[in-house]
Design an enzyme around this catalytic site. Sequence first.
Site: not given
Length: 198
Positions: A87-90, A128, A156, A158
């Site tokens: 995941c690119e956020h975390h 995703q 996920h 996260c």
Amino acid sequence: MPYKKFEEYNIHVTDDVKDRYKSIITDLGENVDREGLLKTPERAAKAMQFLTQGYYQDASEILKSAMFKEDYDDMVIVKDIELYSLCEHHILPFFGKAHIAYIPNGYIVGLSKLPRIVDVFSRRLQVQERLTHDILECINETLKPKGVAVVIEASHMCMMMRGVQKQNSVTTTSGFRGQFEKIETRNEFLKLISEKLS
């Protein structure tokens, strides 16, 4: 030995990322000089290069390398393709399964190439929704089939390890082009991927 798997890493990238991991581990309050962590920064640097290798791969060229003229024009489905991404956020993993179908339009593609392109796009920092779109558009633009469908179901970390901490949640995304935009074709695909083989 007739076959040997070989991994090669860019030494400059490895050294740079390794040093950054040392700093991160130290900033988090750990001792990078203790036995269990001595090689962790280098291992982590290599792991990140492996997990993001998709940036250096061309999914369209992978498909083109195994396109064959064929008159078959019924649905082709490869389901339950395992996928692992970050995941690119975390920068935490998400993982699950992709289901892909296409209706040929003069060309079929080697079946192993569909999981390969899932890997190419999964091995990048992703969300995703974009992962689903990237796979769908690559097949649609390269193979130019009569229709293509992609469904991804993923969990996920996260959401599971942090944040709302919902361990049993699954996210489903989908995309449809061409004949799969017709409700009857789409429903046939969705029915087939939900069935379990006896």
